[in-house]
Design a protein around this motif. Structure first.
Motif, mmCIF file in Angstrom:
data_model
loop_
_atom_site.group_PDB
_atom_site.id
_atom_site.type_symbol
_atom_site.label_atom_id
_atom_site.label_comp_id
_atom_site.label_asym_id
_atom_site.label_seq_id
_atom_site.Cartn_x
_atom_site.Cartn_y
_atom_site.Cartn_z
ATOM 1 N N ALA A 114 0.849 -1.198 0.000
ATOM 2 C CA ALA A 114 0.000 0.000 0.000
ATOM 3 C C ALA A 114 0.879 1.239 0.000
ATOM 4 O O ALA A 114 2.003 1.225 0.500
ATOM 5 N N SER A 115 0.360 2.305 -0.569
ATOM 6 C CA SER A 115 1.112 3.561 -0.625
ATOM 7 C C SER A 115 0.194 4.731 -0.347
ATOM 8 O O SER A 115 -0.993 4.717 -0.703
ATOM 9 N N THR A 116 0.732 5.750 0.303
ATOM 10 C CA THR A 116 -0.030 6.966 0.584
ATOM 11 C C THR A 116 -0.020 7.871 -0.639
ATOM 12 O O THR A 116 0.738 7.658 -1.596
ATOM 13 N N GLY A 143 -10.114 -2.792 -7.237
ATOM 14 C CA GLY A 143 -9.228 -1.827 -7.861
ATOM 15 C C GLY A 143 -8.062 -1.550 -6.946
ATOM 16 O O GLY A 143 -7.302 -2.447 -6.602
ATOM 17 N N THR A 144 -7.950 -0.288 -6.489
ATOM 18 C CA THR A 144 -6.891 0.064 -5.541
ATOM 19 C C THR A 144 -7.466 0.434 -4.180
ATOM 20 O O THR A 144 -6.757 1.002 -3.344
ATOM 21 N N ILE A 229 -4.216 0.582 -2.372
ATOM 22 C CA ILE A 229 -3.746 -0.792 -2.241
ATOM 23 C C ILE A 229 -3.173 -1.186 -3.596
ATOM 24 O O ILE A 229 -3.896 -1.349 -4.568
ATOM 25 N N ASN A 230 -1.853 -1.309 -3.664
ATOM 26 C CA ASN A 230 -1.178 -1.574 -4.935
ATOM 27 C C ASN A 230 -1.036 -3.063 -5.227
ATOM 28 O O ASN A 230 -0.920 -3.464 -6.391
ATOM 29 N N SER A 231 -1.017 -3.872 -4.189
ATOM 30 C CA SER A 231 -0.917 -5.324 -4.361
ATOM 31 C C SER A 231 -1.745 -5.982 -3.273
ATOM 32 O O SER A 231 -1.674 -5.582 -2.103
#
Length: 468
Positions: A114-116, A143-144, A229-231
């Motif tokens: 996850a990334s901000t 999705g993300t 959420i990237n993965s």
């Protein structure tokens, strides 16, 4: 008068080189003792050197064989028909006889990433202080965005962000220092710096990260709009012979007995055959290498114990090592082998020649490997068979109380005693030199006095004769 002064003036009265005479007499007196002591010291030095060499050689031989068998190359290895999808590794002690399985990798395990949203000020952006609460569980992602989250049984973990870690980079450092099961990093691009958090693989390792007070900009989880959420956290899905199962990692133990499967890529519908390959070439080469090394070691021990000129010809430990090496080919290496199965090196074609060295009957070795592959592997198994037999020989040979260790200690003790004897002889030599120097000094003084009287009388006689 000091001895040095006496020595310098010796012979001035008698005309004889008394210093040389004294040195010659002293050296002759101790010549036999010095010669015997020198020969004894040289013999002990040779014995200590040879014992050390034998200990090192037999230990290195045993260690090299142990390392070879521990490496697994002399045991049947699992194979994969498609290593770009799954690789197979043999587990220690596994029996892979008859291994034949079909594996389908339907999904790889992965961790949540996850990334901000980006912070325009970069990684030095001050995000504040407070507490980050990390919760693990299972999640649903569209999705993300995380649309649902169910916390697992483990208690949430609190990570304190103090004034020393109130920047974006400081937060990443604090998360990593907590060793909480996730890792954090900073990713920077033209839009700014993002906090990236990665969890362990497995569906149950999805996570939420919630900040208190000023740290809410770093929130990750259900319905959070300031992060992506990237993965997705997910399990590996594998089918063995058509039967599906799930694992939290991509390294799988126990699915195929005696084998570790490492999943490389997912390929739904593609069957990967997991089989086995016997180490025929590796064992044949290892037997040849073993025999060559054995012969070098045997020749060294035989020369050391040669009854005519061997430095260790009377050493019981060295002779016992030679005896053990001679009996190695007939030693039972596989105790539970069948009636016709090979149990020893001699059974597989390793024969002892007339001079004690070994040779390999390659035809017999090949036949044995074809007929009794499991028993051949047992001979070269890790920690047993030939490895244990040679290790036992090395341990006994180098033992400090019964083997060459005792011999080395005895020779060293004898050498120390010889050094003491040498010191004693040196002291006795100097004592005799001093005594004889003093004796000859007294003699020289008397001779000088006699010569003085003789000179006076000669002068008187000349005077008398001249008067007449």
């Amino acid at each position: 008068m000091a001895i040095e002064s006496i020595a310098k003036t010796l012979g001035t009265g008698s005309g004889v080189d008394v210093t040389a005479l004294v040195n010659g007499l002293v050296e002759a007196s101790f010549a036999n003792k010095n010669a015997a002591l020198t020969a004894k010291t040289e013999k002990l030095t040779a014995q200590i050197s040879k014992v050390s060499e034998l200990k090192s050689t037999i230990s290195d031989f045993a260690s090299a064989l142990a390392a070879l068998t521990a490496g697994g190359t002399l045991a049947t290895q699992p194979t994969s028909s498609k290593t770009d999808i799954v690789t197979a590794t043999r587990l220690a002690g596994a029996d892979l006889t008859g291994l034949n399985a079909s594996v389908e990798v339907r999904q790889l395990a992965q961790g949540q990433v996850a990334s901000t949203d980006p912070f325009a000020g970069g990684d030095t952006t001050v995000v504040g202080t407070g507490t980050l609460t990390l919760t693990f569980g299972t999640a649903t992602v569209s999705g993300t965005s995380m649309t649902a989250f169910t916390a697992g049984p483990a208690a949430p973990i609190s990570i304190t962000i103090d004034s020393e870690h109130n920047t974006l980079a400081g937060v990443a450092q604090a998360i990593n220092a907590a060793n909480a099961g996730v890792t954090a990093s900073i990713m920077t691009d033209s839009s700014g710096a993002r906090l990236v958090v990665k969890g362990a693989t497995g569906a149950s390792q999805a996570f939420q990260l919630k900040g208190s007070s000023q740290l809410t900009e770093l929130d990750i989880g259900r319905n959070e709009t300031g992060s992506d959420i990237n993965s997705v956290a997910q399990d590996a899905i594998v089918a063995l012979d058509g039967v599906q199962t799930r694992y939290t990692t991509n390294s799988i133990y126990g699915l195929v007995e005696g084998v570790r499967l490492d999943l490389v890529s997912a390929a739904v519908g593609t069957k990967v055959n997991i089989g086995a390959r016997a180490p025929t070439t590796e064992i044949a080469q290892s037997v040849t290498n073993f025999v060559e090394t054995f012969n070098e070691v045997y020749k060294m021990v035989k020369a050391a114990t040669n009854p005519v000129d061997g430095p260790l010809r009377g050493d019981p430990a060295a002779k016992d090592l030679l005896r053990q090496l001679k009996g190695l080919t007939l030693a039972t290496l596989v105790a539970d082998a069948g009636a016709d199965a090979p149990r020893s090196l001699a059974d597989i074609g390793v024969a002892t020649q007339r001079d004690g060295t070994l040779s390999v009957d390659t035809a017999r070795l090949g036949k044995m490997m074809t007929s009794f592959p499991s028993e051949i592997e047992a001979i070269f198994a890790q920690g047993t068979g030939l490895t244990k037999a040679l290790s036992d020989i090395a341990s006994k040979a180098t033992h400090r109380e019964t083997g060459l260790g005792v011999s080395e200690a005895n020779y060293t003790k004898a050498q120390d005693k010889a050094a003491e004897e040498k010191d004693d002889i040196l002291a006795a030599t100097e004592k005799m030199r001093t005594r004889m120097t003093q004796q000859f000094a007294a003699m020289d003084a008397k001779v000088a006095a006699y010569k003085s009287t003789q000179s006076f009388l000669e002068q008187q006689i000349k005077s008398w004769n001249g008067g007449n």
